[in-house]
Design an enzyme around this catalytic site. Sequence first.
Site, PDB file in Angstrom:
ATOM      1  N   HIS A 212      -3.648   1.519   1.239  1.00 47.97           N
ATOM      2  CA  HIS A 212      -3.933   2.984   1.796  1.00 47.97           C
ATOM      3  C   HIS A 212      -3.743   4.110   3.239  1.00 47.97           C
ATOM      4  CE1 HIS A 212      -2.422   1.374  -2.649  1.00 47.97           C
ATOM      5  NE2 HIS A 212      -0.901   1.935  -1.771  1.00 47.97           N
TER       6      HIS A 212
ATOM      7  N   SER B  37       3.398   3.690   1.245  1.00 41.92           N
ATOM      8  CA  SER B  37       2.880   2.247   2.409  1.00 41.92           C
ATOM      9  C   SER B  37       4.053   1.305   2.598  1.00 41.92           C
ATOM     10  CB  SER B  37       2.476   1.723   0.938  1.00 41.92           C
ATOM     11  OG  SER B  37       3.390   0.958   0.107  1.00 41.92           O
TER      12      SER B  37
ATOM     13  N   HIS C  86       1.664   9.930 -11.868  1.00 43.86           N
ATOM     14  CA  HIS C  86       1.529   8.550 -11.342  1.00 43.86           C
ATOM     15  C   HIS C  86       1.457   7.676 -12.720  1.00 43.86           C
ATOM     16  CE1 HIS C  86      -0.393   4.846  -9.051  1.00 43.86           C
ATOM     17  NE2 HIS C  86      -1.395   4.949  -9.987  1.00 43.86           N
TER      18      HIS C  86
END
Length: 274
Positions: free
Chosen positions: A82, A211, A246
């Site tokens: 990333h 991404s 996350h």
Amino acid sequence: MQINQINEATSFIKDKISDLPKVGLILGSGLGMLADEIENPVKIKYDEIPGFPTSTVEGHAGQLVSGQLKGLPVLAMQGRFHFYEGYGLDAVTFPVRVMKALGVEKLVVTNAAGGVNPNLVPGDLMLITDHINNTSQNPLMGPNDSDLGVRFPDMSTAYDRDLQNVARSAASELDMNLKEGVYVWNTGPSYETPAEIKMLQTVGGDAVGMSTVPEVIVARHAGIDCLGISCISNMAAGILDQPLSHDEVIETTENVRQTFLDFVKEVLLRISNG
Ligand code: HPA
């Protein structure tokens, strides 16, 4: 020069694998288990491959897996690089260049994304029909190597129409409610503010993530056809009255694991059968 590095990585990989891949798979956060289903797998850790960056994100195994899925020779990236990790976009997209050099013609790119369109719900799979690059970054900035692609690549069919139709028929075969929409690339790593999400709704975004777009830009530059699939892992900031984490992203992707696996395998079967 990047071309020498590409060639070096390509011959290193060629020496290890038995079948040259036709389809590349980039597996996003929590979606890497698809690579565990590859038959006759040859696994190559990123840090063994000359020129390859090494992956740092937890939950990413950081390896290439080569072998067959539904009869197709594939090369999967279990874990990707990333931009927010500090890699340059050259490094982020290097594996796509190597895939092209190995003979990959089609690329299936997957990610976990936040739902921007309120009609999405966490757990949905969304076919990416187009994208918005919201970063002012582009992996093709700098001198163009015309052996790799043209200076000004067309992006009007960034996501191949035939592959989108393959995905739609695979979804209907499986009785899946496949959503569709526009993926927005933000650099991250901070999640968006509610005001940013309102802005993305206004400009036509349906899902947002960190991404996919750089890899797709480079794949198109290289003449590879792309299919993009987002797993909606959470509603984007401000849509629900709760903070983002996350952990939630990983938990949701784990819950849709089986549907995701079945779906991508059905897509590959259809590609395999032409
Ligand atoms: N925003 C950006 N990236 C993401 C999100 C989000 O809400 N969810 C998963 N990746």
